[in-house]
Motif scaffolding. Structure first.
Motif, PDB file in Angstrom:
ATOM      1  N   GLY A 235      28.247  15.153  37.526  1.00  0.00           N
ATOM      2  CA  GLY A 235      29.041  15.787  36.423  1.00  0.00           C
ATOM      3  C   GLY A 235      28.372  16.941  35.627  1.00  0.00           C
ATOM      4  O   GLY A 235      27.310  16.692  35.129  1.00  0.00           O
ATOM      5  N   ALA A 236      29.059  18.010  35.315  1.00  0.00           N
ATOM      6  CA  ALA A 236      28.131  19.183  34.638  1.00  0.00           C
ATOM      7  C   ALA A 236      28.988  19.296  33.150  1.00  0.00           C
ATOM      8  O   ALA A 236      28.259  20.038  32.264  1.00  0.00           O
ATOM      9  N   GLY A 237      30.038  18.930  33.072  1.00  0.00           N
ATOM     10  CA  GLY A 237      30.766  19.628  31.924  1.00  0.00           C
ATOM     11  C   GLY A 237      30.685  18.733  30.582  1.00  0.00           C
ATOM     12  O   GLY A 237      30.786  19.165  29.528  1.00  0.00           O
TER      13      GLY A 237
ATOM     14  N   VAL B 136      15.455  18.297  37.605  1.00  0.00           N
ATOM     15  CA  VAL B 136      16.825  18.038  37.185  1.00  0.00           C
ATOM     16  C   VAL B 136      17.722  18.590  38.202  1.00  0.00           C
ATOM     17  O   VAL B 136      17.871  19.791  38.558  1.00  0.00           O
ATOM     18  N   ILE B 137      18.517  17.523  38.906  1.00  0.00           N
ATOM     19  CA  ILE B 137      19.698  18.057  39.931  1.00  0.00           C
ATOM     20  C   ILE B 137      20.929  17.378  39.327  1.00  0.00           C
ATOM     21  O   ILE B 137      21.133  16.327  38.729  1.00  0.00           O
ATOM     22  N   VAL B 138      22.018  18.538  39.391  1.00  0.00           N
ATOM     23  CA  VAL B 138      23.388  18.045  38.653  1.00  0.00           C
ATOM     24  C   VAL B 138      24.430  18.341  39.812  1.00  0.00           C
ATOM     25  O   VAL B 138      24.171  19.370  40.640  1.00  0.00           O
ATOM     26  N   THR B 139      25.352  17.641  39.620  1.00  0.00           N
ATOM     27  CA  THR B 139      26.449  17.971  40.506  1.00  0.00           C
ATOM     28  C   THR B 139      27.758  18.675  39.782  1.00  0.00           C
ATOM     29  O   THR B 139      27.973  18.050  38.385  1.00  0.00           O
ATOM     30  N   SER B 140      28.482  19.239  40.199  1.00  0.00           N
ATOM     31  CA  SER B 140      29.862  19.781  39.670  1.00  0.00           C
ATOM     32  C   SER B 140      30.861  20.250  40.499  1.00  0.00           C
ATOM     33  O   SER B 140      30.341  20.896  41.704  1.00  0.00           O
TER      34      SER B 140
END
Ligand SMILES: NC(=O)c1ccc[n+]([C@@H]2O[C@H](COP(=O)([O-])OP(=O)(O)OC[C@H]3O[C@@H](n4cnc5c(N)ncnc54)[C@H](OP(=O)(O)O)[C@@H]3O)[C@@H](O)[C@H]2O)c1
Length: 325
Positions: free
Chosen positions: A165-167, A185-189
């Protein structure tokens, strides 16, 4: 005093259960408590869970919610309140582990009113380099994430971290702190726009939920819960760690025990943060020049709009509420 009061549990329409009241009685301090005039606060999932009746006794309503407290002590000093109201000894040196610890707004009124009362030990000086609005984002969004990343998750420079999650307040804080601490850093959204903003905030890579990682992660921070849990487990290297500290999409998950034991994964819970962790995090933030991301600001009179904003899909950062006018 003026306060936004949660008048009932309402699982279907939680926001309608918040009512603005004038002339609400000021809270009575217990022995050892400090009275705080509230400057600003944020709206968090914890408030929504409480309004929906999760983890709260129906008999405790009406009550004042709000988990981030910044304001003034009785001498006019600018202060910040740290998260867990607990006894250091009962928690073995960690107040969040005191079996009787309470989080802000659980056993005393929270911050959606002009005044509140808190244990003296939880009051620390607000750093001058943070505005009240910025400092209002720290207790729930940042301190808890600091503990999840570094104390519980044992994040190390050079490790690969996946943030689901990014938000939200947690994920924006996690991206900023993990990047500053030297992690990959790897982020999903789900949102292309939020993936772009996550990259601007410091993520090295932003991917769609469920996408396979080019290389497995050492550590995953998952506060999304049911929607991302399987992907989190599948993304870890053998011996990897997953820190869970929230379940926005629900907690009804299959644990996948064979994957956990064959691949020797560690599943680690994390909640709140200690006073010492908050003080250390403030030094880290100052040294690395980190600031919370503020999505929007509302006056207390528009607190229902603030609650609505926290549930919108394009939310990015914290929703701040100005309590003092
Ligand atoms: N244990 C503690 O001490 C503690 C402290 C703070 C927060 N929390 C918990 O941590 C959680 C996160 O809180 P928050 O306020 O930062 O953020 P939030 O508003 O709950 O949202 C977090 C993320 O959830 C993702 N998300 C929502 N629905 C999704 C779905 N169906 N599929 C995939 N992703 C989805 C969103 O990602 P995208 O929209 O980018 O896809 C969003 O970035 C909450 O459950 C909160 O209660 C716990």
């Amino acid at each position: 005093m003026r306060a936004a009061v949660a008048v009932r549990i309402d699982p279907q329409d939680p926001v309608s259960a918040i009512e603005l009241k004038d002339g609400w009685p000021e809270p009575e301090p217990r022995p050892g408590d400090v009275r705080i005039r509230v400057a600003a606060t944020t709206v968090n999932m914890h408030d929504l869970w409480t309004l929906r009746g999760v983890g709260v006794a129906p008999g405790s309503f009406p009550k004042i919610l709000g988990c981030d407290i910044v304001g003034w002590d009785p001498d006019g000093h600018e202060v910040l309140v740290t998260g867990a109201f607990g006894d250091l000894d009962a928690g073995g040196g960690d107040e969040t582990l005191d079996p009787r610890r309470a989080l802000v707004s659980e056993d005393r009124p929270g911050s959606f009113g002009e005044y509140t009362v808190v244990p003296a030990r939880n009051v620390i000086a607000k750093p001058a380099w943070l505005s009240f609005r910025e400092a209002a984002c720290l207790n729930v969004g940042w301190s808890t994430t600091y503990r999840a990343l570094f104390t519980r998750g044992r994040a190390q420079p050079g490790e690969r971290i996946l943030i689901q999650g990014a938000g939200g307040g947690v994920s924006t804080a996690a991206i900023a702190m993990a990047r500053a601490a030297g992690l990959q850093v790897i982020v999903t959204s789900r949102s292309e726009d939020k993936r772009r903003r996550a990259l601007e905030l410091g993520a090295h890579q932003a991917i769609a939920p469920g996408e396979r990682l080019a290389e497995p992660a050492d550590l995953v921070v998952d506060t999304v819960g049911a929607a991302t849990w399987n992907h989190s487990l599948r993304s870890l290297r053998p011996g990897g760690r997953i820190v869970t500290s929230g379940a926005t999409t629900g907690s009804d998950i299959a644990l996948d025990l064979p994957r956990i034991f064959y691949r020797q994964l560690s599943v680690i819970g994390s909640t709140s943060a200690t006073r010492a962790e908050t003080l250390r995090m403030l030094r880290f933030m100052e040294a690395a020049n980190l600031r919370p991301v503020i999505d929007s600001v509302y006056p207390l009179e528009r607190i229902r709009d603030a609650f609505v904003r926290t549930q919108q899909p394009d939310l990015f950062g914290n929703v701040v509420v100005d309590v003092a006018s």
